[in-house]
Design an enzyme around this catalytic site. Structure first.
Site, mmCIF file in Angstrom:
data_model
loop_
_atom_site.group_PDB
_atom_site.id
_atom_site.type_symbol
_atom_site.label_atom_id
_atom_site.label_comp_id
_atom_site.label_asym_id
_atom_site.label_seq_id
_atom_site.Cartn_x
_atom_site.Cartn_y
_atom_site.Cartn_z
ATOM 1 N N HIS A 282 0.808 -1.231 0.000
ATOM 2 C CA HIS A 282 0.000 0.000 0.000
ATOM 3 C C HIS A 282 0.832 1.268 0.000
ATOM 4 O O HIS A 282 0.272 2.357 0.125
ATOM 5 C CB HIS A 282 -0.920 0.047 1.216
ATOM 6 C CG HIS A 282 -1.935 -1.053 1.272
ATOM 7 N ND1 HIS A 282 -3.213 -0.911 0.784
ATOM 8 C CD2 HIS A 282 -1.856 -2.310 1.750
ATOM 9 C CE1 HIS A 282 -3.881 -2.036 0.976
ATOM 10 N NE2 HIS A 282 -3.075 -2.908 1.555
ATOM 11 N N LYS B 177 0.081 14.405 1.148
ATOM 12 C CA LYS B 177 -1.304 14.604 0.683
ATOM 13 C C LYS B 177 -1.596 16.085 0.438
ATOM 14 O O LYS B 177 -2.608 16.446 -0.158
ATOM 15 C CB LYS B 177 -2.301 14.026 1.689
ATOM 16 C CG LYS B 177 -2.217 12.490 1.792
ATOM 17 C CD LYS B 177 -3.198 11.958 2.840
ATOM 18 C CE LYS B 177 -3.018 10.482 3.133
ATOM 19 N NZ LYS B 177 -3.712 9.603 2.166
ATOM 20 N N LYS C 15 -9.096 13.257 4.664
ATOM 21 C CA LYS C 15 -8.126 12.158 4.654
ATOM 22 C C LYS C 15 -7.142 12.406 5.789
ATOM 23 O O LYS C 15 -7.144 13.488 6.381
ATOM 24 C CB LYS C 15 -7.385 12.105 3.319
ATOM 25 C CG LYS C 15 -6.838 13.477 2.871
ATOM 26 C CD LYS C 15 -6.215 13.437 1.483
ATOM 27 C CE LYS C 15 -7.185 13.514 0.350
ATOM 28 N NZ LYS C 15 -7.302 12.306 -0.430
ATOM 29 N N ARG C 16 -6.300 11.418 6.094
ATOM 30 C CA ARG C 16 -5.259 11.629 7.090
ATOM 31 C C ARG C 16 -4.434 12.855 6.730
ATOM 32 O O ARG C 16 -4.271 13.182 5.553
ATOM 33 C CB ARG C 16 -4.350 10.396 7.170
ATOM 34 C CG ARG C 16 -4.975 9.235 7.891
ATOM 35 C CD ARG C 16 -5.212 9.561 9.341
ATOM 36 N NE ARG C 16 -3.957 9.455 10.065
ATOM 37 C CZ ARG C 16 -3.718 8.549 10.997
ATOM 38 N NH1 ARG C 16 -4.648 7.673 11.348
ATOM 39 N NH2 ARG C 16 -2.558 8.515 11.625
ATOM 40 N N THR D 26 -8.890 6.115 -1.952
ATOM 41 C CA THR D 26 -10.215 5.515 -2.154
ATOM 42 C C THR D 26 -11.291 6.565 -1.876
ATOM 43 O O THR D 26 -12.401 6.460 -2.383
ATOM 44 C CB THR D 26 -10.421 4.290 -1.240
ATOM 45 O OG1 THR D 26 -9.948 4.615 0.070
ATOM 46 C CG2 THR D 26 -9.679 3.082 -1.751
ATOM 47 N N LYS E 294 -15.051 7.517 -3.570
ATOM 48 C CA LYS E 294 -16.288 7.745 -2.820
ATOM 49 C C LYS E 294 -16.912 9.079 -3.202
ATOM 50 O O LYS E 294 -18.129 9.188 -3.393
ATOM 51 C CB LYS E 294 -16.005 7.721 -1.305
ATOM 52 C CG LYS E 294 -15.577 6.356 -0.799
ATOM 53 C CD LYS E 294 -14.913 6.400 0.571
ATOM 54 C CE LYS E 294 -14.141 5.096 0.796
ATOM 55 N NZ LYS E 294 -13.220 5.143 1.945
HETATM 56 C C1 26Q Z 1 3.241 0.107 10.264
HETATM 57 C C2 26Q Z 1 4.138 -0.290 11.239
HETATM 58 C C3 26Q Z 1 3.936 0.050 12.566
HETATM 59 C C4 26Q Z 1 2.799 0.774 12.910
HETATM 60 C C5 26Q Z 1 1.892 1.159 11.936
HETATM 61 C C6 26Q Z 1 2.118 0.836 10.611
HETATM 62 C C7 26Q Z 1 1.130 1.255 9.569
HETATM 63 C C8 26Q Z 1 -0.226 1.287 9.837
HETATM 64 C C9 26Q Z 1 -1.131 1.686 8.877
HETATM 65 C C10 26Q Z 1 1.558 1.599 8.298
HETATM 66 C C11 26Q Z 1 0.623 1.986 7.318
HETATM 67 C C12 26Q Z 1 -0.739 2.030 7.607
HETATM 68 C C13 26Q Z 1 -1.766 2.430 6.639
HETATM 69 C C14 26Q Z 1 -1.537 2.705 5.384
HETATM 70 C C15 26Q Z 1 -2.612 3.123 4.467
HETATM 71 O O1 26Q Z 1 -3.747 3.348 4.872
HETATM 72 N N1 26Q Z 1 -2.309 3.247 3.181
HETATM 73 C C16 26Q Z 1 -3.314 3.638 2.201
HETATM 74 O O2 26Q Z 1 -3.927 2.460 1.701
HETATM 75 C C17 26Q Z 1 -5.018 2.760 0.858
HETATM 76 C C18 26Q Z 1 -5.671 1.442 0.460
HETATM 77 O O3 26Q Z 1 -4.873 0.754 -0.445
HETATM 78 C C19 26Q Z 1 -4.561 3.552 -0.353
HETATM 79 O O4 26Q Z 1 -5.701 3.930 -1.081
HETATM 80 C C20 26Q Z 1 -3.795 4.802 0.077
HETATM 81 O O5 26Q Z 1 -3.237 5.440 -1.049
HETATM 82 C C21 26Q Z 1 -2.691 4.421 1.053
HETATM 83 O O6 26Q Z 1 -2.053 5.580 1.553
#
Ligand code: 26Q
Length: 813
Positions: A354, A551, A545-546, A653, A657
């Site tokens: 991702h 972004k 979004k975050r 995503t 939406k």
């Molecule tokens: C990793 C290690 C330790 C702690 C937390 C994490 C961690 C947690 C969540 C790393 C990444 C995430 C989330 C990532 C995320 O939401 N990515 C998004 O995924 C979407 C679905 O595929 C995409 O549409 C977005 O572009 C992407 O940013």
């Protein structure tokens, strides 16, 4: 089928028997629970029938392993899926209750950070709706993502105690309990036949206990399972201390073990490298695999057949420990040869990537592995040894390739590269949008793409139309159903039938009226929650979004301030009135992201109170962005901001939406925006800025932010206001770090500024022609079929999992 009277009777019955209240003494929460139990009963019938069917038919199952599931609330979703929404609404009305109000009581299960977690939820909905036997596995965090509030414009995080009032949708399974081990040491031994084996001993033990939530499909009795694990202290612990008479110590240690599933980590890029996070990952992976293998062995006795019955999808690298964990089972418990165990493992796993951002790639120090998971480290070393031998055979003499591809990184302290482990241990690896997959193949995983041709493939993300149109935007859903029938809910490509209606004035005005009503509703919400009066006839310009530098909420804000300056310079100017709406959380440790929030709130404060500006410009930051807020905001949006630095947003995503709800997109050629443009046509989307190649080129040539500052007087004015304290008179240098980020940063904000401002002018011009704007908005809706998660899941099912739909009998209730 449940009719109004039966529903009413069941609600009253549940109130009495399960909640133990009379209608006179029942609180809203009691009523909510009474309705939830009414629905749950029916869901359970379908669920048990589905489970039985899968068991009987011995179908291949797919397991979606994810540290995050952002499910959103279940009440209305359950009614819609069961096809009894109107009946429930009437039943409640007859009881003197409002469905809308009761639905707001339900705490939202927010067990995820953002896109990745919500994707998992959309996928579960699609799997059930497509009659695919798909199970979700994750952690039942006691605290989900923090609740965001603002104090003096700053984000403050509050604990999300979502289970406080119990959860009527889940079933605890105290008998589904597995031990999970940590620490200890590995001892090599030889068995009677002289074969080498490994004994992992002197470990600490934590128990994983299951909680199940039924996942109903839409208009089908298919109901799948989401199994979430909670940590329980092992009895071994207590016994040891109790026998020493140390009661207090025993209880303390119980707490320590059970902390494991306490809280979701709120970081979604910068990896914190915390031991508890690694424990969480292994805990849920180990419990899930034990469960999967137990289910398989209930029907089969040869473990070698596992890949014929099991496919496991890894949602990012977070569950990648499943690869060495399965190998460990196959080697140490089933005594398969390495070659056999490895072959089975690779056939079972697939991995979804991702992100390409280097700082977000998961790595763990070797010393931590050694301490917590010594047996797994040995297994990873062996995978690596064999893999690198293969690499050196195929790329003779290429020493640098070995260093680059190794599962162990040696820069700084030695670490395990989880993404390399996931790529090597999976038969398919996928990106989440075309551009992202292409970049995976040419940058991050270029060596792997050469070495494993065909392994890396694309699966463009999707969203479930049940949540994001049918539920979130009932009025638009109804208009669409009246116009083209209801098949679109499960076959989103049917929306294409709306294309000719875009040219009909009557349809356009109905469409516009719905959007306007949704805007009134959101304006009322903002008034109620924030006390802010906004002009519901202004353009609703939305970025939700975050909060992340890539972004580029800051680019949006630079445009806002530019507009503000235009009005101040020319108070009589006739500008299209806009309400710029932000929502999103910042990771608690991401200092600059938190300062961006403060800046947005400060700019809002100044602009919203400036009498010269009036209703021509307002800025609103809606706190605590979550699924429920998304469902309020998205149907009311006119303009969707998708403005990340090209090459940095894997997919997005939210972009899908918003377009599905009739917002026009202003965006860069990044992530799935590229494919949205292909579907809706270049003339129905506002694209601006550097392409991915443009960004790489500019980086190579050398990007000097100050050049843009000097050459663009509007930009200079905005930046000067930020650095002189215009928006922070009480602390003039407060936003200096933002100036620094903008001028030293890697996100090319200033390089895209001029084109963004020009593009926003085109947006204004089009908005002045409501008929043409509406026509384009309808064409956006009509062309979103491609972005249904049903399409995505069908591709996974055939090209990665090899699982097939299961036939079901009709509805039981
Ligand atoms: C990793 C290690 C330790 C702690 C937390 C994490 C961690 C947690 C969540 C790393 C990444 C995430 C989330 C990532 C995320 O939401 N990515 C998004 O995924 C979407 C679905 O595929 C995409 O549409 C977005 O572009 C992407 O940013």
């Amino acid at each position: 089928m449940l009719d109004v009277n039966t529903i009413k009777k069941n609600i009253l019955n549940n109130l009495r028997i399960i909640i133990a209240k009379t209608p006179e003494t029942a609180t809203d929460m009691d009523w909510f629970n009474a309705i939830a139990y009414t629905l749950r009963r029916c869901l359970t019938e379908h669920w048990m029938a589905s489970t039985h069917k899968y068991y009987q038919q011995d179908t291949k199952r797919v397991y979606y392993l994810s540290l995050e599931f952002l499910m959103g609330r279940s009440l209305i979703k359950s009614m819609l899926n069961l096809g009894i929404y109107e009946e429930c609404e009437q039943a409640l009305e007859q009881l003197g209750l409002s469905l809308d109000e009761l639905a707001e009581i339900e705490p939202e299960p927010a067990l995820g950070n953002g896109g990745l977690g919500r994707l998992a939820a959309c996928f579960l909905d699609s799997m059930a709706s497509l009659n695919l036997p798909g199970y979700g596995y994750g952690i039942r965090y006691e605290y989900g993502i923090f609740q965001q509030q603002f104090e003096n414009g700053y984000q403050v995080e509050h604990p999300d105690n979502w289970l406080r009032y119990s959860n009527p949708w889940e079933f605890s399974r105290p008998e589904v309990l597995y031990p999970v081990h940590f620490g200890g040491q590995v001892v090599e031994y030889q068995d009677e036949q002289g074969r080498k084996g490994y004994d992992w001993k002197d470990t600490e033990e934590v128990m994983a206990m299951a909680y199940d939530t039924p996942i109903p499909g839409y208009a089908t009795p298919s109901t799948n399972n989401l199994r979430l694990w909670t940590a329980k202290a092992s009895r071994d612990f207590d016994l040891q201390y109790f026998s020493q008479g140390n009661y207090i110590k025993a209880v303390e240690d119980k707490n320590h073990s059970e902390n494991l599933s306490k809280v979701l980590y709120p970081e979604d890029t910068h990896q914190m490298g915390r031991e508890l996070r690694l424990r969480q990952e292994y805990f849920f992976v180990s419990a899930s695999l034990q469960d999967i293998i137990r289910r398989y062995l209930a029907k089969h006795d040869d473990i070698r057949g596992l890949p014929d019955k099991v496919a496991i999808q890894l949602n990012d690298t977070h569950p990648a420990l499943a690869i060495p964990e399965l190998l460990r089972f196959l080697l140490d418990h089933f005594h398969l040869s390495w070659e056999e165990a490895w072959e089975l493992t690779v056939r079972i796993f697939a991995y979804t990537n991702h992100t390409l951002l280097p700082e977000a790639l998961e790595t763990w120090p070797v010393w931590l592995f050694e301490k917590l998971l010594p047996r797994h480290l040995l297994i990873i070393y062996k995978i690596n040894h064999r893999f690198l031998k293969d690499v050196s055979y195929h790329f003779p003499g290429d020493m640098d390739a070995l260093r680059r591809m190794s599962l162990i990184g040696e820069e700084g302290e030695k670490h395990v590269r989880m993404s390399h482990l996931a790529v090597v241990g999976s038969h398919k690896v996928n990106g989440v949008a075309q551009l992202h997959t292409q970049l995976m193949k040419t940058t991050l995983f270029a060596d792997f793409d050469r070495f494993f041709p065909g392994r890396i493939i694309n699966k463009t993300n999707g969203i479930t139309p049940r949540s994001w149109l049918h539920q979130a935007n009932r009025p638009l859903a109804q208009l669409i159903t009246q116009s083209i029938g209801q098949a679109w809910v499960t076959e989103l490509s049917h929306l294409k039938k709306l294309i000719p209606l875009a040219d009909e004035q009557k349809f356009r005005s109905e469409f516009r009226e719905i959007k306007q009503n949704n805007k009134f509703k959101l304006a009322a919400f903002i008034k109620k929650e924030l006390g802010l009066e906004i002009n519901a006839h202004s353009m609703f310009d939305v970025q939700i979004k975050r909060i992340h530098e890539y972004k580029r909420q800051l680019l949006n804000l630079l445009h806002v301030i530019t507009r503000y300056n235009q009005i101040r310079a020319n108070p009589n100017i006739e500008l299209i009135p806009r309400t710029v709406i932000f929502a999103g959380k910042a990771a608690p440790g991401y200092t600059i992201a938190k300062l961006i929030i403060k800046l947005i709130n400060s700019v809002a404060d100044i602009i919203n109170h400036d009498p010269v500006i009036g209703s021509r410009l307002k800025v609103v930051f809606i706190p605590n962005y979550n699924v429920s807020n998304a469902m309020r905001i998205i149907p009311a949006a006119d303009l969707s901001e998708q403005i990340s630095t090209a090459g940095m947003e894997a997919s997005g995503t939210g972009n899908m939406k918003l377009a599905l709800n009739g917002a026009l997109t202003i965006g860069t050629l990044d992530g799935a925006n590229v494919e949205i443009r292909e579907e809706v046509g270049n003339e129905n989307i506002f694209i601006f800025g550097l392409s991915n190649h443009g960004v790489t080129d500019l980086k190579r040539r050398g990007y000097n932010a100050w050049d843009y500052y000097r050459e663009n007087p509007e930009l200079k004015q905005v930046l000067d206001m930020l650095s002189s304290g215009y928006f922070s008179p009480e602390a003039p240098s407060l936003f200096q770090p933002i100036i620094d980020a903008l001028t030293h940063g890697n996100f090319m904000v200033l390089a895209d500024y001029a084109d963004y401002i020009l593009c926003q002018k085109r947006v204004d011009e089009l908005y002045q022609q409501p008929e043409e704007w509406t026509r384009q908005a309808i064409l956006n809706v009509a062309n979103m079929g491609q972005f249904s998660s049903d399409r995505t899941i069908k591709e996974y099912a055939t090209e990665i999992w090899d699982v097939k739909p299961v036939e079901h009998q009709g509805f039981v209730c």
